[in-house]
Scaffold this active site. Structure first.
Site, mmCIF file in Angstrom:
data_model
loop_
_atom_site.group_PDB
_atom_site.id
_atom_site.type_symbol
_atom_site.label_atom_id
_atom_site.label_comp_id
_atom_site.label_asym_id
_atom_site.label_seq_id
_atom_site.Cartn_x
_atom_site.Cartn_y
_atom_site.Cartn_z
ATOM 1 N N CYS A 169 -19.835 134.856 14.341
ATOM 2 C CA CYS A 169 -21.360 134.794 14.562
ATOM 3 C C CYS A 169 -21.378 135.356 15.958
ATOM 4 C CB CYS A 169 -21.927 133.469 14.633
ATOM 5 S SG CYS A 169 -23.821 133.339 15.099
ATOM 6 N N CYS A 203 -24.194 133.408 18.338
ATOM 7 C CA CYS A 203 -23.738 131.987 19.018
ATOM 8 C C CYS A 203 -22.880 131.604 18.083
ATOM 9 C CB CYS A 203 -25.119 131.380 19.056
ATOM 10 S SG CYS A 203 -26.085 131.044 17.612
ATOM 11 N N SER A 204 -23.119 130.703 17.289
ATOM 12 C CA SER A 204 -21.818 130.105 16.313
ATOM 13 C C SER A 204 -22.472 129.466 14.996
ATOM 14 C CB SER A 204 -21.287 128.793 17.040
ATOM 15 O OG SER A 204 -22.300 127.873 17.299
ATOM 16 N N CYS A 205 -23.510 130.240 14.236
ATOM 17 C CA CYS A 205 -23.868 130.095 13.003
ATOM 18 C C CYS A 205 -22.526 129.825 12.372
ATOM 19 C CB CYS A 205 -24.673 131.022 12.623
ATOM 20 S SG CYS A 205 -26.254 131.065 13.620
#
Lengths: 247, 135
Positions: free
Chosen positions: A127, A130-132
């Site tokens: 991702c 961000c950090s999906c």
């Protein structure tokens, strides 16, 4: 009112042996909360008063993610797909539905897409924004997944990142990198290791690592010790190479 | 073609240890990280934001931190997460920055009057002369 100067916070002895470690010269020792703990408690108090959250429900969520929800759920799904072609077809066609049918996962927040590794194609998930991450089936993301070096390098130099994780693929293997978003997140269906014909789903499941479902690792080879399978085990740690600040 | 038995994956999941926890350590390194995570999940369920909006704000927060010199190695991730949460609740009118600060200060006051090892509880007196109240 006390000032919030963190610099004055007296670090507690790391041994936590209050019995003798602290002098009692100035009376009883008082509590100290970190700046983040203070802010989080503040927000939780406010949200609780306004009836937005229930502290007990929050605890239950934390507990669920710490113990119940984790990559073992995804591993179960992968093992099932390996051992049941019908399920695999449905998984690739509509992952939300297929996963919902065989697990307790019922709060899929957005579309899950399963991408299949084959002899021609290796898939890897990142991702960049961000950090999906597919929390519901893999638990919370490892630290390296959230780190800037991984997020930027996975796209620019996937082969190099795989190398850091101890994975070397044939030169003619195409590598596809999937960038997750809040609306669409990906899980890799790793290749089923050779020599596992006739294995049951639970046996197969033990070969599925978290990293193999992110695409930074391969499934474990049967009969090998954890660490032999191309560094998969090493890469599972938060100190994995992807987190190293390589420009 | 045999149909998939419902619960098959679940059963095998329950039966096999090993995979989930190897080398992973705790999911949350500190309790506040778990609380921050759970609050965001709950507020999302309450419809305060979509995950699309969240991802955008969080990405924005991370970029800003990076520009400010944060190494962004993942260690500071939940700080960014929580900054985003504070921003969302303030922007969407759930509460204000001032209230957040007054509660933060009150919690600090509560900690400083609570002997080490005892549970810290917030009471009205912790707010001093600020205007926040709790029952």
């Amino acid at each position: 009112m006390a000032t919030g100067d963190r610099g004055h916070a007296q670090p507690h002895g790391d041994g936590h042996s209050h019995a003798e470690g602290h002098a009692h010269g100035e009376g009883e020792e008082m509590s100290e909360l970190s700046e983040m703990a203070l802010r989080v408690r503040a927000l939780e108090s406010i949200l609780t008063e306004k009836d937005y959250v229930d502290p007990l429900a929050l605890d239950r969520i934390v507990q669920a993610y710490e113990t119940k929800i984790g990559p073992h759920i995804g591993a179960g799904v992968v093992a099932l797909a390996w051992s049941n072609p019908d399920f695999k077809a449905r998984l690739l066609a509509n992952a939300n539905e297929a996963i919902g049918a065989v697990t307790e996962v019922d709060t899929l927040e957005s579309d899950l897409v399963v991408v299949e590794n084959t002899a021609e194609v290796h898939n890897m998930v990142v991702c960049t924004l961000c950090s999906c991450y597919p929390w519901e089936v893999l638990g919370l993301p490892p630290t390296w997944y959230k780190s800037a070096p991984y997020r930027s390098r996975a796209v620019i130099d996937p082969r190099g990142v795989l190398g850091d994780f101890g994975v070397t693929l044939p030169d003619d293997r195409e590598i596809r990198v999937w960038d997750s978003t809040a609306y669409q997140r990906f899980i890799v269906l790793p290749e089923r290791p050779a020599g596992t014909e006739g294995w049951t789903a639970p046996q197969l499941e033990a070969l599925v690592t978290r990293d193999s479902m992110i695409g930074t690792g391969l499934a474990r080879q049967p009969g090998r010790a954890d660490d032999d399978a191309g560094g998969v085990h090493d890469a599972a740690g938060d100190d994995a190479a992807g987190a190293r600040p390589t420009p | 073609m045999s149909a998939v038995e419902p619960g098959a994956a679940r059963d095998s999941v329950d039966a096999v240890p090993g995979i989930p926890c190897d080398a992973e350590g705790p999911v949350f390194r500190e309790p506040w990280e778990g609380q921050a995570f759970a609050m965001a999940l709950t507020l999302h369920q309450r419809g305060l934001f979509t995950w699309g909006e969240w991802a955008e704000l969080l990405g924005d927060e991370i970029r800003r931190a990076q520009a400010g010199g944060d190494p962004d190695t993942g260690e500071t991730y939940y700080r960014h997460w929580f900054n985003t949460l504070e921003r969302v609740v303030a922007e969407r009118g759930v509460t204000s920055r001032e209230t957040l600060t007054s509660y933060r200060d009150a919690w600090e006051h509560a900690a400083h009057r609570t002997p080490h090892g005892k549970p810290i509880e917030l009471v009205a007196a912790d707010f001093g002369d600020s205007r926040g109240t709790v029952e």
